[in-house]
Design a protein around this motif. Structure first.
Motif, PDB file in Angstrom:
ATOM      1  N   ILE A 248       0.853  -1.190   0.000  1.00 32.17           N
ATOM      2  CA  ILE A 248       0.000   0.000   0.000  1.00 32.17           C
ATOM      3  C   ILE A 248       0.891   1.244   0.000  1.00 32.17           C
ATOM      4  O   ILE A 248       1.816   1.365   0.814  1.00 32.17           O
ATOM      5  CB  ILE A 248      -0.918  -0.002   1.235  1.00 32.17           C
ATOM      6  CG1 ILE A 248      -1.951  -1.123   1.110  1.00 32.17           C
ATOM      7  CG2 ILE A 248      -1.618   1.330   1.389  1.00 32.17           C
ATOM      8  CD1 ILE A 248      -2.968  -0.923   0.031  1.00 32.17           C
ATOM      9  N   MET A 249       0.587   2.169  -0.911  1.00 30.58           N
ATOM     10  CA  MET A 249       1.343   3.415  -0.996  1.00 30.58           C
ATOM     11  C   MET A 249       0.651   4.500  -0.168  1.00 30.58           C
ATOM     12  O   MET A 249      -0.449   4.302   0.356  1.00 30.58           O
ATOM     13  CB  MET A 249       1.463   3.856  -2.452  1.00 30.58           C
ATOM     14  CG  MET A 249       2.069   2.799  -3.369  1.00 30.58           C
ATOM     15  SD  MET A 249       3.743   2.332  -2.895  1.00 30.58           S
ATOM     16  CE  MET A 249       4.607   3.860  -3.268  1.00 30.58           C
ATOM     17  N   LYS A 250       1.278   5.653  -0.056  1.00 31.96           N
ATOM     18  CA  LYS A 250       0.710   6.755   0.706  1.00 31.96           C
ATOM     19  C   LYS A 250      -0.595   7.230   0.067  1.00 31.96           C
ATOM     20  O   LYS A 250      -0.691   7.375  -1.143  1.00 31.96           O
ATOM     21  CB  LYS A 250       1.704   7.914   0.771  1.00 31.96           C
ATOM     22  CG  LYS A 250       2.916   7.634   1.644  1.00 31.96           C
ATOM     23  CD  LYS A 250       3.770   8.876   1.811  1.00 31.96           C
ATOM     24  CE  LYS A 250       4.937   8.614   2.758  1.00 31.96           C
ATOM     25  NZ  LYS A 250       5.763   9.823   2.964  1.00 31.96           N
ATOM     26  N   GLY A 251      -1.547   7.437   0.928  1.00 39.58           N
ATOM     27  CA  GLY A 251      -2.846   7.913   0.460  1.00 39.58           C
ATOM     28  C   GLY A 251      -3.780   6.825  -0.008  1.00 39.58           C
ATOM     29  O   GLY A 251      -4.936   7.114  -0.349  1.00 39.58           O
ATOM     30  N   GLU A 252      -3.316   5.575  -0.053  1.00 43.85           N
ATOM     31  CA  GLU A 252      -4.155   4.483  -0.518  1.00 43.85           C
ATOM     32  C   GLU A 252      -4.800   3.762   0.664  1.00 43.85           C
ATOM     33  O   GLU A 252      -4.349   3.862   1.795  1.00 43.85           O
ATOM     34  CB  GLU A 252      -3.321   3.486  -1.338  1.00 43.85           C
ATOM     35  CG  GLU A 252      -2.826   4.031  -2.655  1.00 43.85           C
ATOM     36  CD  GLU A 252      -2.077   2.995  -3.452  1.00 43.85           C
ATOM     37  OE1 GLU A 252      -1.903   3.187  -4.657  1.00 43.85           O
ATOM     38  OE2 GLU A 252      -1.659   1.978  -2.856  1.00 43.85           O
ATOM     39  N   GLY A 253      -5.823   3.015   0.361  1.00 42.89           N
ATOM     40  CA  GLY A 253      -6.520   2.234   1.364  1.00 42.89           C
ATOM     41  C   GLY A 253      -7.819   2.908   1.786  1.00 42.89           C
ATOM     42  O   GLY A 253      -8.122   4.018   1.350  1.00 42.89           O
ATOM     43  N   PRO A 254      -8.606   2.185   2.536  1.00 46.65           N
ATOM     44  CA  PRO A 254      -8.349   0.884   3.153  1.00 46.65           C
ATOM     45  C   PRO A 254      -8.733  -0.269   2.231  1.00 46.65           C
ATOM     46  O   PRO A 254      -9.438  -0.104   1.250  1.00 46.65           O
ATOM     47  CB  PRO A 254      -9.259   0.924   4.365  1.00 46.65           C
ATOM     48  CG  PRO A 254     -10.438   1.715   3.904  1.00 46.65           C
ATOM     49  CD  PRO A 254      -9.892   2.762   2.985  1.00 46.65           C
ATOM     50  N   LEU A 255      -8.273  -1.469   2.649  1.00 49.17           N
ATOM     51  CA  LEU A 255      -8.674  -2.695   1.979  1.00 49.17           C
ATOM     52  C   LEU A 255      -9.864  -3.355   2.675  1.00 49.17           C
ATOM     53  O   LEU A 255     -10.653  -4.039   2.035  1.00 49.17           O
ATOM     54  CB  LEU A 255      -7.502  -3.684   1.942  1.00 49.17           C
ATOM     55  CG  LEU A 255      -6.225  -3.189   1.252  1.00 49.17           C
ATOM     56  CD1 LEU A 255      -5.108  -4.203   1.437  1.00 49.17           C
ATOM     57  CD2 LEU A 255      -6.471  -2.911  -0.218  1.00 49.17           C
ATOM     58  N   GLY A 256      -9.959  -3.155   3.977  1.00 53.96           N
ATOM     59  CA  GLY A 256     -11.056  -3.716   4.755  1.00 53.96           C
ATOM     60  C   GLY A 256     -11.682  -2.651   5.635  1.00 53.96           C
ATOM     61  O   GLY A 256     -10.995  -1.755   6.140  1.00 53.96           O
ATOM     62  N   LEU A 257     -13.006  -2.738   5.840  1.00 52.11           N
ATOM     63  CA  LEU A 257     -13.746  -1.745   6.620  1.00 52.11           C
ATOM     64  C   LEU A 257     -14.698  -2.455   7.566  1.00 52.11           C
ATOM     65  O   LEU A 257     -15.468  -3.332   7.156  1.00 52.11           O
ATOM     66  CB  LEU A 257     -14.530  -0.824   5.681  1.00 52.11           C
ATOM     67  CG  LEU A 257     -15.462   0.210   6.321  1.00 52.11           C
ATOM     68  CD1 LEU A 257     -14.676   1.207   7.163  1.00 52.11           C
ATOM     69  CD2 LEU A 257     -16.273   0.938   5.250  1.00 52.11           C
ATOM     70  N   VAL A 258     -14.630  -2.078   8.848  1.00 55.80           N
ATOM     71  CA  VAL A 258     -15.525  -2.607   9.873  1.00 55.80           C
ATOM     72  C   VAL A 258     -16.297  -1.432  10.453  1.00 55.80           C
ATOM     73  O   VAL A 258     -15.695  -0.459  10.908  1.00 55.80           O
ATOM     74  CB  VAL A 258     -14.757  -3.353  10.992  1.00 55.80           C
ATOM     75  CG1 VAL A 258     -15.721  -3.862  12.049  1.00 55.80           C
ATOM     76  CG2 VAL A 258     -13.937  -4.497  10.408  1.00 55.80           C
ATOM     77  N   VAL A 259     -17.626  -1.501  10.437  1.00 60.65           N
ATOM     78  CA  VAL A 259     -18.484  -0.422  10.923  1.00 60.65           C
ATOM     79  C   VAL A 259     -19.205  -0.911  12.175  1.00 60.65           C
ATOM     80  O   VAL A 259     -19.812  -1.988  12.177  1.00 60.65           O
ATOM     81  CB  VAL A 259     -19.492   0.021   9.847  1.00 60.65           C
ATOM     82  CG1 VAL A 259     -20.302   1.216  10.343  1.00 60.65           C
ATOM     83  CG2 VAL A 259     -18.770   0.375   8.552  1.00 60.65           C
ATOM     84  N   CYS A 260     -19.139  -0.107  13.242  1.00 65.22           N
ATOM     85  CA  CYS A 260     -19.740  -0.445  14.532  1.00 65.22           C
ATOM     86  C   CYS A 260     -20.723   0.653  14.934  1.00 65.22           C
ATOM     87  O   CYS A 260     -20.544   1.818  14.580  1.00 65.22           O
ATOM     88  CB  CYS A 260     -18.670  -0.609  15.610  1.00 65.22           C
ATOM     89  SG  CYS A 260     -17.384  -1.813  15.208  1.00 65.22           S
ATOM     90  N   PRO A 261     -21.747   0.331  15.722  1.00 68.40           N
ATOM     91  CA  PRO A 261     -22.742   1.342  16.086  1.00 68.40           C
ATOM     92  C   PRO A 261     -22.299   2.308  17.177  1.00 68.40           C
ATOM     93  O   PRO A 261     -22.864   3.389  17.303  1.00 68.40           O
ATOM     94  CB  PRO A 261     -23.944   0.510  16.551  1.00 68.40           C
ATOM     95  CG  PRO A 261     -23.344  -0.770  17.031  1.00 68.40           C
ATOM     96  CD  PRO A 261     -22.144  -1.017  16.164  1.00 68.40           C
ATOM     97  N   SER A 262     -21.302   1.933  17.997  1.00 66.50           N
ATOM     98  CA  SER A 262     -20.887   2.796  19.109  1.00 66.50           C
ATOM     99  C   SER A 262     -19.370   2.981  19.099  1.00 66.50           C
ATOM    100  O   SER A 262     -18.628   2.153  18.553  1.00 66.50           O
ATOM    101  CB  SER A 262     -21.326   2.207  20.455  1.00 66.50           C
ATOM    102  OG  SER A 262     -20.645   0.994  20.727  1.00 66.50           O
ATOM    103  N   ARG A 263     -18.921   4.058  19.720  1.00 73.35           N
ATOM    104  CA  ARG A 263     -17.486   4.353  19.763  1.00 73.35           C
ATOM    105  C   ARG A 263     -16.737   3.326  20.593  1.00 73.35           C
ATOM    106  O   ARG A 263     -15.627   2.914  20.239  1.00 73.35           O
ATOM    107  CB  ARG A 263     -17.272   5.754  20.349  1.00 73.35           C
ATOM    108  CG  ARG A 263     -17.922   6.868  19.551  1.00 73.35           C
ATOM    109  CD  ARG A 263     -17.770   8.197  20.275  1.00 73.35           C
ATOM    110  NE  ARG A 263     -18.444   9.291  19.571  1.00 73.35           N
ATOM    111  CZ  ARG A 263     -18.496  10.542  20.016  1.00 73.35           C
ATOM    112  NH1 ARG A 263     -17.924  10.847  21.179  1.00 73.35           N
ATOM    113  NH2 ARG A 263     -19.123  11.466  19.309  1.00 73.35           N
TER     114      ARG A 263
END
Length: 621
Positions: A248-263
């Motif tokens: 991965i170069m600078k400024g690239e990504g993400p490859l994976g994303l996880v979304v959660c309902p709370s902090r």
């Protein structure tokens, strides 16, 4: 001229004479003339004809004028009388079998669920606009070991049955009973062993092979069953594979994303991922960078990490949507998406936010959804976003953890604080205390501090720094009691919690299941004490009663005496295959009496703004 010679009267008499004479056309008989038949007589004739067709004798026909001859058509036969709509309806009802009350209620519930689940699919706006539909799952380079591939499907099903794993879908990957056979690197296996994780849990036995094979998945399992590892390890493996192929170069990504309902849940998930990436880095593997993207943190710090290139992001919907809208983050390379506590995100109103986030994906993605409570309405909605999905269910969705001893006690409102001190003596610390309102959390916290109890409080009204400090001190063992609202009940993993106290019964049975799930985790036992009184609605108490019955727990007398209006619940459940309410998962009512559905319907009605009055233009703007 004499009066006799005047022509006027004579002409008049002649005209009258002509009028008094009967005209020829009146005396002549017309062949097409039909005698008028009264309405009453016509109805009698129609009834006789209907009875004659049905083959039954008329009960007591009314007397008909014997002098009246039946009307004949040109062929000398009686004309066919048309049936009225009322007669047809009566005959149709007579032919249909009688519908029982249970069948009628089941049909009404199916209609309600059809209306609820027929909402817009959970896909990006561009995909919906252009009609893009993916039909094949993502392909990865992972394959199960040869010895498992050579086993028959019946042998795999025996393994699933032994772990009480219920699966749905096509071409299921085989269940795998060891992390080593899942082909994880040695540093990951060593880190698992250091954390005391020797073998996979039931949700991991089937969930990990399915995700490693690239399949979309809906994972449902009770709290504390290890769902976080099911989606955390595959995204780490995917990032490691891509980094090895092309860094991965600078400024690239993400490859994976996880979304959660709370902090808090997002921070906990990020810490889990960071632990494994650190173990890989120390063993000489490439560095995998992960980013925590939540509110309450300086955005400049997050942007610095994005500029360096990031492999994985754990985020809450609000901050993630903000970064995407400002074009400070892109999902061009992202092909892995996980929604943790998916049902909670829909209930909290993040549905449109998620649809907007999905619009930033440039190509197909592997989508995963996890929760401990996944009612049918969320499951049907989730399937619209998945491609050839696999459903992995360990136990009933929304069922309580059987490792938790549930105790329900009737406590008057004014005696709760005093009795809370007594309940704290049941077990050694740490202890979790849940309350519905932020004011109650502050009152309990202040009371415990006055009594000399080392306690901290967490709720949505506190600053992010105070919330993090309170949770860290509680996890680190520096504080004995954590008082919180439901913000701490979804997915958070507190080690060695032996006792959970519900200061008041939540309004939804789903929140109760999540609360008591903070104890009894990873095979350990725990105690959950719940205070109830007359302030709770009878509906939620009936749900609690059936939940205790399902878990084979002691039902207190105050719940036993409750009248259960659903006498045909077992019959309807057997007919529909769905126990209790299909909308919220409560066992004490059906969807037609669901208080949560009624509340949400009322809230949606209040959201509609009518700027022109009387329901005219601008119903929703």
């Amino acid at each position: 001229m004499s009066p006799a010679e005047q022509p006027g009267p004579a002409l008049k008499r002649a005209r009258f004479a002509e009028e008094e004479k009967e005209p020829d056309w009146f005396t002549e008989q017309d062949d097409s003339y039909e005698e008028y038949i009264p309405l009453k007589k016509r109805r009698q004739m129609e009834e006789q004809e209907t009875v004659k067709r049905s083959g039954a004798a008329a009960p007591h026909p009314a007397p008909v004028d014997a002098a009246a001859e039946p009307l004949l058509d040109d062929d000398g036969e009686e004309p066919q009388v048309k049936e009225s709509l009322l007669v047809r309806t009566a005959k149709a009802r007579k032919d249909q079998p009688m519908e029982t009350d249970a069948q009628k209620r089941l049909r009404e519930e199916q209609d309600m669920m059809r209306n609820i689940t027929s909402r817009t699919a959970l896909r990006g706006v561009k995909e919906l606009a252009t009609g893009v539909v993916y039909t094949r799952s993502m392909k990865t380079g992972w394959k199960p070991p040869l010895k498992l591939r050579q086993m028959s499907e019946d042998e795999h099903e025996q393994v699933r049955h032994g772990f009480h794993i219920i699966t749905e879908g096509h071409n299921l990957p085989p269940p795998i009973l060891s992390f080593k056979d899942m082909k994880f690197p040695a540093p990951v296996l060593q880190h698992l062993d250091e954390k005391g994780i020797k073998r996979p849990t039931p949700i991991q036995v089937q969930g990990l092979p399915a995700i490693l094979a690239g399949r979309d998945l809906i994972g449902v399992a009770f709290t504390g069953s290890g769902k976080t590892l099911v989606f955390a390890l595959p995204t780490i493996m995917q990032s490691l594979q891509e980094e090895s192929r092309m860094p991965i170069m600078k400024g690239e990504g993400p490859l994976g994303l996880v979304v959660c309902p709370s902090r808090e849940l997002a921070r906990q998930t990020h810490e889990v991922i960071k632990g494994y990436t650190t173990a890989l880095l120390q063993a000489g593997y490439p560095q995998l960078r992960s980013l925590l993207c939540i509110g309450g943190i300086d955005m400049r710090q997050q942007m610095d990490e994005v500029r360096n290139g990031v492999h994985m992001i754990v985020a809450t919907p609000g901050r993630l949507k903000d970064l995407l809208a400002k074009k400070r983050l892109t999902l061009d390379l992202c092909s892995y998406l996980c929604l943790d506590e998916a049902d909670r995100m829909v209930d909290l109103g993040f549905e449109e936010d998620m649809r907007e986030i999905l619009s930033y994906f440039k190509h197909q993605r592997q989508t995963l959804m996890f929760s401990a409570t996944m009612p049918m309405k969320i499951k049907a909605f989730a399937e619209s976003a998945l491609v050839d999905p696999i459903t992995v269910n360990v136990g009933r969705a929304g069922a309580a953890n059987l490792d938790v001893i549930q105790e329900v006690e009737y406590v008057k409102q004014e005696a709760k604080l005093v009795y809370l001190l007594e309940c704290l003596q049941k077990t050694a610390p740490p202890v979790l205390v849940f309350a519905e309102k932020t004011k109650d959390v502050d009152d309990i916290h202040e009371y415990l501090l006055i009594k000399g109890v080392e306690a901290v409080a967490v709720h949505g009204g506190k600053d992010q720094e105070d919330r993090e400090q309170a949770i860290d001190s509680f996890k680190g063992g520096r504080k004995d009691v954590l008082v919180a609202t439901d913000v701490a009940s979804k997915g958070l993993d507190f080690p060695n919690i032996q006792h959970v106290i519900n200061y008041d019964m939540p309004d939804e049975i789903e929140n109760y299941v999540h609360r008591i799930g903070r104890t009894g985790r990873c095979g350990k036992t725990g105690i959950a004490t719940t205070f109830i009184n007359k302030n709770q609605s009878e509906s939620i108490l009936l749900d609690l009663k059936h939940l205790l019955k399902e878990a084979k727990q002691r039902i207190p007398p105050v719940l036993q005496v409750l009248h259960d209006p659903l006498g045909d619940l077992e019959e309807m459940a057997a007919a529909s295959g769905q126990k209790g309410c299909a909308y919220c998962g409560g066992l004490g009512h059906r969807i037609s009496e669901c208080p949560k559905l009624e509340l949400q319907t009322r809230q949606e009605a209040h959201k509609k703004k009518d700027y022109f009055g009387a329901g005219g233009f601008g119903g929703e703007m």
